[in-house]
Design a protein around this motif. Structure first.
Motif, PDB file in Angstrom:
ATOM      1  N   ASP A   1     -19.754   8.086 -29.839  1.00  0.00           N
ATOM      2  CA  ASP A   1     -18.874   8.596 -31.126  1.00  0.00           C
ATOM      3  C   ASP A   1     -18.614   9.931 -31.959  1.00  0.00           C
ATOM      4  N   GLN A   2     -19.810  10.040 -31.556  1.00  0.00           N
ATOM      5  CA  GLN A   2     -19.827  11.982 -32.444  1.00  0.00           C
ATOM      6  C   GLN A   2     -18.540  12.429 -31.415  1.00  0.00           C
ATOM      7  N   LEU A   3     -18.847  12.602 -30.151  1.00  0.00           N
ATOM      8  CA  LEU A   3     -17.709  13.082 -29.486  1.00  0.00           C
ATOM      9  C   LEU A   3     -16.327  13.007 -29.962  1.00  0.00           C
ATOM     10  N   ARG A   4     -16.187  12.097 -29.823  1.00  0.00           N
ATOM     11  CA  ARG A   4     -14.706  11.587 -30.043  1.00  0.00           C
ATOM     12  C   ARG A   4     -14.391  12.186 -31.880  1.00  0.00           C
ATOM     13  N   ILE A   5     -15.029  12.034 -32.854  1.00  0.00           N
ATOM     14  CA  ILE A   5     -15.200  12.576 -33.902  1.00  0.00           C
ATOM     15  C   ILE A   5     -15.265  14.318 -34.025  1.00  0.00           C
ATOM     16  N   ALA A   6     -15.334  14.424 -32.773  1.00  0.00           N
ATOM     17  CA  ALA A   6     -15.716  16.428 -32.378  1.00  0.00           C
ATOM     18  C   ALA A   6     -14.338  16.264 -31.965  1.00  0.00           C
ATOM     19  N   CYS A   7     -13.971  15.457 -31.843  1.00  0.00           N
ATOM     20  CA  CYS A   7     -12.737  15.811 -31.023  1.00  0.00           C
ATOM     21  C   CYS A   7     -11.428  16.164 -31.979  1.00  0.00           C
ATOM     22  N   THR A   8     -11.438  15.739 -32.954  1.00  0.00           N
ATOM     23  CA  THR A   8     -10.457  15.373 -34.125  1.00  0.00           C
ATOM     24  C   THR A   8     -10.745  16.573 -35.800  1.00  0.00           C
TER      25      THR A   8
END
Lengths: 1067, 227
Positions: free
Chosen positions: A161-168
């Motif tokens: 989830d944090q990877l996904r958030i980091a992408c944005t």
């Protein structure tokens, strides 16, 4: 202790081995660590705040202590690949950093790598007591919370989830359009199936979680931070099909898959790697900034306490996720503007080369106070000679011999190296032991000089073992020397010393070593003779402890040395002190020759600079050394092999063996052509040596069994190859005897191997016979043979002509195949079409080569062995052209055999049918001819044709037939008579050859029959139309009035007209 | 097989050749016969006409026809001789037939002149009196006879009966005209002028007036101013 004979003595406790030899510097107790520490003298400063002239570790320690005393900030990076001793140096600096002056004021935090995970590291910090529970609760809770987060089951999902958030949210991450389009990447990382795939064991998230919880594990690259890799996103088709949630996720998975998606996968992996730190920080609620804040608070706290902070971190990668924050902490000085309330910080951090290169930002690099590089080069330099190895080994061996209590007492008393306890000091066997195994002098030349024995090793064995570390699995570092050599041997074999089982035979040696071997393999027999039951152990002793021989030489003191070892060495291990092979030419000083100067077995390591100044004599020595290096490599390999090990350089042995076998055997006496020998032994792939490490790809190969004889043969051949005429004649004589003996034992089976197509076909027809008969029958098929032969020689000449012509050009064959359908019977034509021109060409070439008597190396000039060929043909004729069973069982992989067999098989199955087909065809054609001719003669037929043509011409009628001069009664008569002869025979050469020749007559007859058929059809057509016409004519003419009626009417009309006059007269 | 086949086929070919030749000859004979038959019919027709009309038509016409007949007789004789050698005589015979036809055409023309002359007088008189009440009452009889006569004029008589029918019709027509009372020459002259619109009162003589006042005739006349 009562003094006994120095034999089978174990002067250490078994449990001390594991206590002393511990891979992690931080895990070793302080006393052992300091007792075994070997000072580093050649530190390489890549960057230094202040020049330090002395490159020793003590000088650097003093520099750190000066910084502390002068309240100076220092950020020290110890850089190097794993195994170069970073941890050791950092641990030593930490152990020695505190002095009586600063120990009250300094707060020291040591973060070891033993629990090398972020989770373990946080725990170390929490438990280190540097954070006061009362005043720094908030900071401790922050660290505690992060540690808890790392232990939660949902860590993997949280990371995703944090990877996904980091992408944005991470502005430094620039996503390409194909990932942002329709939120593809977001949906991709949200999809259940994609997440499962990334979380699966071994997947990128699993690797990351394991790294954070358990550390990187062990291995050469153990310090590497786990990364996303492009292969992580190359999902299998099944996985992609199961992505049912988000259409965009499925589309992206498809885009990333296969070779076409490689570039995109690499891009995605790189992007996610940029986000890893963000994800870890946010997943643990401890970002780099949080970590920096926690330490800033600590420094402020310590400042208020009037204390300073010293950080010793073995490996910064254990703090992955918060490492950027830590680096910020480490470079932050306490004297800068606005930082007045922070304590002074001295830090020493271990960093791998790749981390320094890729992860340390440039602005941080600029603020490093000291950067010390420990490269594999300067580490191996530390172990570049036997003295260095003996130095290091002696400290560990001494610590192992001492009790833990003795060491701790020494440590408590200041751990002064000058007072280091020495286990040898009071040993009753010290003299014998040091004479037999040698010693290392600590603090040489000083008042505190002391000798530490190398038992159960000696200088030679330490060096031999270090040089034999298997570089495919390890590097030559201090760590590999300590753990792969000393620890392994002592732990695996040391306890067997008292049971007369140390050292074990080489076959039982094990470990991660390259093979050991005798320098003179023939001496194995001597060892066997003199050592008997202990042969294996003696070989190990002389190979590893000695000079790899059992050369017996007299030392200057008159005692005998065997393999450079005094008899005490043998006796210490409970081995018989063998006499060895005495040579009156040599004398040798007793003791321990530096193996790296031994010309025969060690390379001369000449740098480019030194090589440029070598004299001619030196060059010869260097060349000789290079040859010896090679020979040593082979000797070791062969020695290991003959003891049951694997054979590494089998390709080289096979190469010399092939040459040896080809040249040693008189092939002509076995009636085997050079062609056949060449085919089998052209390369080395048909030879397999038992125990070779590689596979043999040939389907049928000759296996050379492991035996001492073969060992000598290979050894001898290799030496002959490498040394040429330089080989000692006496040794050469010995080898020649072995060559002859081995060949005598194996010649018959080698000859069979060459002669036969495969293992199962012991009764196979000789290749030359099959090929000659194949070619003969092919010539027969093509119609290249005469209808009869008076002598076999004439037949043989026709055969050779056919082979020569066809080898050069297959046009004639191909033409005949094309024409075969019209010239021959179906079986004959089918048989011809079975063979490919290329095979025919090769077979004819094979035939000429097989019959060729070698005239040097040329294959162009042929001297045909007519006797063999004629003999084969004679037998074939005597057998009335019977095609015998070739006796080949199963398949063969040899091209010449495959060609010959496939063609021979075809002939065996179909030739008789083909010949019979020709006879049947002749019979059929004659029958057809008879159908046209009936009881008439051919002359009558041609007359009838003539008559028909003339009649049609006269009647002006068309006839769909063209008369041709090539068709004549006489020609047909001759052909038909010849065919009649074919029908008279039923077997034998005449039958075959006449049938083979019948095609010409068959062709003539067939053409005449066709000529007649066309004529018949044309005539029939004319007849049919004539019959119809005649019928019509008959109908038509019946209805026509007769002439008489016309004539009568003429008269009437004429009379009427004449009667007008009378009317006129009346009128 | 081949020898016997050739033999049979060659024989067949030869027979066909012969039969085809015979067939060609027969076709010529047939055609000659056709032409000869047609010629024969014309000849007989000419012969009949000459015989029927020899007494009525001018002799020159009759002689001309007889001359043609003689010439054709020699042509037919010549053709008959050629027929033995060349049975195809169709063209020759058709040429002869054409001459006979011309002779017939000449006779027909002569007949038409003869018949017209025979019908001229009664037909002119009928035109003068056809308006009279007593003539008009018999108009159908007059018309029937007129039609018979015109048909006979256009058809060359091919039999004596046809000729007799012609003569009888002429006579019947004339008889009907004769039955009209008082039809003198003066009356006929007056009727002629009246038909031409040129009769004046001066032409109404007593004889004429009396004839006009007989029976119902006066009602058929009217008086007009001369223009």
């Amino acid at each position: 202790m009562q003094k006994t004979r120095f034999e089978l003595i174990q002067c250490w406790q078994d449990e001390r081995v594991d206590q002393v030899f511990n891979k992690e510097a931080a895990s070793v107790d302080r006393a052992t660590f300091l007792a075994t520490h070997m000072p580093l003298h050649n530190l390489e400063y890549q960057h230094e705040l202040r020049q330090i002239a002395d490159r020793g570790e003590e000088a650097f320690l003093r520099e750190l202590q000066r910084c502390a005393a002068e309240d100076l900030h220092a950020f020290v990076v110890v850089q190097g690949i794993p195994g170069t001793g970073k941890s050791h140096l950092i641990r030593w600096l930490k152990e020695r950093y505190l002095t009586q002056e600063n120990q009250q004021r300094e707060c020291v935090l040591f973060i070891e790598r033993a629990q090398s995970s972020l989770s373990g590291t946080l725990e170390q910090i929490i438990r280190s007591d540097v954070f006061d529970e009362a005043t720094m609760r908030e900071q401790l809770e922050k660290l505690q919370g992060a540690r808890m987060a790392l232990s939660q089951d949902a860590l993997a999902d949280t990371l995703l989830d944090q990877l996904r958030i980091a992408c944005t949210e991470d502005s430094s991450v620039e996503l390409p359009r194909w990932l942002t389009n329709g939120d593809s990447l977001i949906l991709f990382l949200l999809d259940y199936r994609v997440r499962e795939e990334l979380k699966k064991p071994g997947g990128p998230i699993d690797r990351l979680v394991r790294f954070l919880r358990s550390g990187p594990g062990v291995g050469i690259y153990a310090s590497e931070v786990p990364q996303f890799e492009e292969r992580d996103f190359d999902f299998k088709t099944r996985v992609r099909e199961e992505i049912q949630g988000y259409r965009k996720a499925r589309d992206l998975a498809d885009k990333l898959s296969g070779d076409d998606g490689r570039e995109k996968r690499q891009k995605l992996a790189s992007l996610l790697n940029q986000c890893t730190r963000y994800a870890i920080g946010h997943a643990t609620a401890l970002t780099g900034d949080d970590f920096k804040q926690v330490f800033s608070d600590l420094r402020r706290y310590l400042y208020r306490q009037g204390r300073s902070l010293a950080l010793f971190i073995e490996d910064i990668t254990v703090l992955t996720g918060v490492d950027r924050g830590l680096l910020d902490v480490l470079v932050t000085q306490h004297k800068g503007e606005g930082e007045q309330e922070m304590c002074r910080l001295i830090s020493v951090v271990g960093i791998t080369d790749s981390y320094y290169r890729d992860q340390v930002p440039d602005n941080i690099k600029e603020r490093i106070s000291y950067r010390i590089a420990l490269s594999s080069e300067n580490t191996s330099l530390a172990l570049s000679d036997s003295q260095a190895l003996a130095n290091l080994a002696s400290r560990y061996l001494n610590a192992m011999r001492l009790s833990q209590g003795e060491l701790e007492a020494w440590a408590e008393n200041g751990a002064d190296v000058e007072d280091l306890p020495n286990a040898c000091r009071d040993c009753p066997w010290r003299e014998s032991c040091h004479r037999a195994f040698g010693y290392y002098t600590l603090n040489a030349g000083s008042d505190y000089e002391q000798r530490i024995g190398l038992y159960p090793f000696n200088s030679q064995s330490l060096d031999t073992l270090y040089q034999h570390i298997d570089l495919t699995k390890n590097r030559q570092t201090q760590r590999s020397f300590l753990y792969n050599v000393l620890h392994y041997i002592l732990q695996s074999h040391g306890a067997r010393l008292g049971r007369r089982a140390f050292p074990p035979a080489l076959a039982e040696w094990g470990g991660e070593f390259t093979s050991f071997s005798l320098a003179k393999p023939l001496q194995r027999e001597i060892i066997y003779t003199q050592g008997g039951f202990d042969t294996g152990r003696i070989i190990t002793l002389v190979t590893i402890w000695g000079d790899r021989t059992v050369d017996a030489v007299k030392s200057s003191d008159g005692s005998m040395l065997v393999g450079s070892l005094p008899r005490e060495t043998f006796l210490a291990f409970g081995l018989p002190a063998i006499a060895g092979e005495y040579s009156s030419r040599a004398t040798r000083e007793p003791g321990f020759e530096n193996p790296r100067s031994a010309q025969l077995i060690k390379p001369v390591q000449a740098s480019r600079e030194t090589a440029a100044h070598l004299s001619a004599n030196d060059v010869a020595v260097v060349k000789g050394s290079q040859i010896n290096d090679k020979l040593k490599k082979y000797h070791d390999d062969l020695a290991s092999w003959v003891d049951g090990g694997s054979l590494r350089y089998y390709e080289d042995y096979a190469e010399v063996l092939v040459t040896f076998i080809r040249g040693f055997i008189d092939w002509s006496s076995h009636k085997i052509s050079p062609f056949q020998v060449n085919e089998v032994f052209k390369g080395r792939r048909n030879l397999h040596i038992e125990g070779q490490v590689g596979q043999t790809n040939a389907a049928y190969y000759y296996t050379l069994r492991r035996s001492p004889e073969l060992h000598y043969v290979m050894q001898g051949l290799i030496e002959l190859k490498e040394l040429g005429q330089g080989i000692d004649p006496a040794i050469l004589n010995g080898y020649l005897g072995h060559f002859s003996l081995w060949m005598n034992q194996h010649e018959a089976e080698i000859v069979d191997f060459v002669r036969l197509p495969n293992q199962a076909s012991s009764d196979a027809l000789p290749l030359v016979q099959m090929v000659v008969l194949d070619c003969l029958l092919l010539a027969c098929l093509q119609g290249e043979l005469k209808a009869s032969y008076k002598g076999t020689q004439e037949l043989f000449l026709d055969l050779i002509r056919f082979c020569k012509r066809t080898e050069a050009d297959t046009t004639s064959w191909e033409t005949e195949v094309r024409l075969s359908a019209e010239k021959h019977s179906d079986p004959w034509s089918r048989l011809m079409r079975r063979f490919k021109p290329e095979d025919i060409k090769n077979l004819c070439g094979d035939c000429l080569q097989l019959l060729n008597c070698a005239q040097g190396d040329s294959t162009d000039v042929k001297f045909v062995d007519a006797a063999t060929g004629i003999q084969i043909l004679k037998e074939f004729r005597q057998n009335k052209w019977q095609i015998l069973d070739p006796g080949i069982q199963g398949k063969t992989s040899r091209p010449s055999w495959m060609r010959a067999k496939s063609i021979y098989d075809a002939f065996q199955k179909h030739f008789a049918e083909a010949v019979q087909g020709e006879q049947t065809e002749a019979r059929e054609q004659l029958r057809l001819l008879g159908f046209y001719v009936e009881q008439d003669t051919y002359q009558d037929i041609f007359h009838a044709i003539e008559e028909m043509i003339q009649t049609c011409q006269q009647s002006k009628r068309g006839l769909a037939f063209e008369q041709k001069n090539q068709f004549a009664a006489s020609i047909l008569q001759t052909a038909a008579d010849d065919l009649l002869h074919v029908l008279d025979l039923s077997s034998g050469e005449a039958y075959v050859l006449r049938c083979a020749q019948a095609c010409k007559q068959l062709g003539t007859v067939k053409k005449h029959i066709e000529y007649f058929r066309i004529f018949r059809d044309a005539t029939r057509s004319v007849k049919r139309s004539s019959e119809a016409r005649l019928a019509n004519l008959m109908r038509e003419t019946n209805a026509i009035a007769s002439r008489e009626a016309v004539q009568k009417l003429y008269q009437e009309v004429a009379q009427t007209l004449l009667s007008f006059n009378q009317v006129g007269e009346k009128a | 097989m081949i020898v016997s086949l050739v033999r049979e086929t060659c024989e067949l070919i030869r027979e066909i050749d012969e039969r085809e030749k015979a067939k060609n000859d027969a076709e010529s004979v047939e055609e000659t016969l056709g032409a000869l038959t047609a010629l024969s019919e014309k000849v007989i027709q000419l012969q009949t006409s000459i015989q029927l009309l020899a007494g009525r038509l001018p002799s020159s016409d009759i002689k001309s026809a007889i001359f043609i007949g003689e010439r054709c007789a020699s042509q037919v004789s010549r053709s008959a001789e050629q027929f033995v050698i060349q049975p195809r005589q169709k063209i020759e015979l058709q040429a002869t037939q054409s001459q006979i036809q011309k002779a017939l055409d000449s006779l027909q023309t002569a007949w038409q002149s003869y018949a017209a002359e025979c019908m001229r007088e009664p037909f002119d008189l009928y035109r003068l009196v056809c308006s009279l009440p007593e003539v008009a009452a018999h108009k159908a009889a007059y018309d029937d006879l007129q039609r018979q006569l015109l048909t006979a004029k256009n058809t060359l008589p091919s039999s004596a009966r046809q000729l007799q029918d012609f003569d009888r019709a002429i006579e019947q027509f004339k008889q009907l005209l004769r039955e009209i009372e008082g039809l003198s020459e003066a009356v006929k002259a007056f009727l002629l002028k009246t038909l031409g619109g040129t009769a004046f009162l001066a032409d109404v003589t007593d004889e004429v007036l009396q004839w006009c006042r007989q029976g119902q005739r006066a009602q058929t006349f009217s008086i007009q101013f001369a223009r």
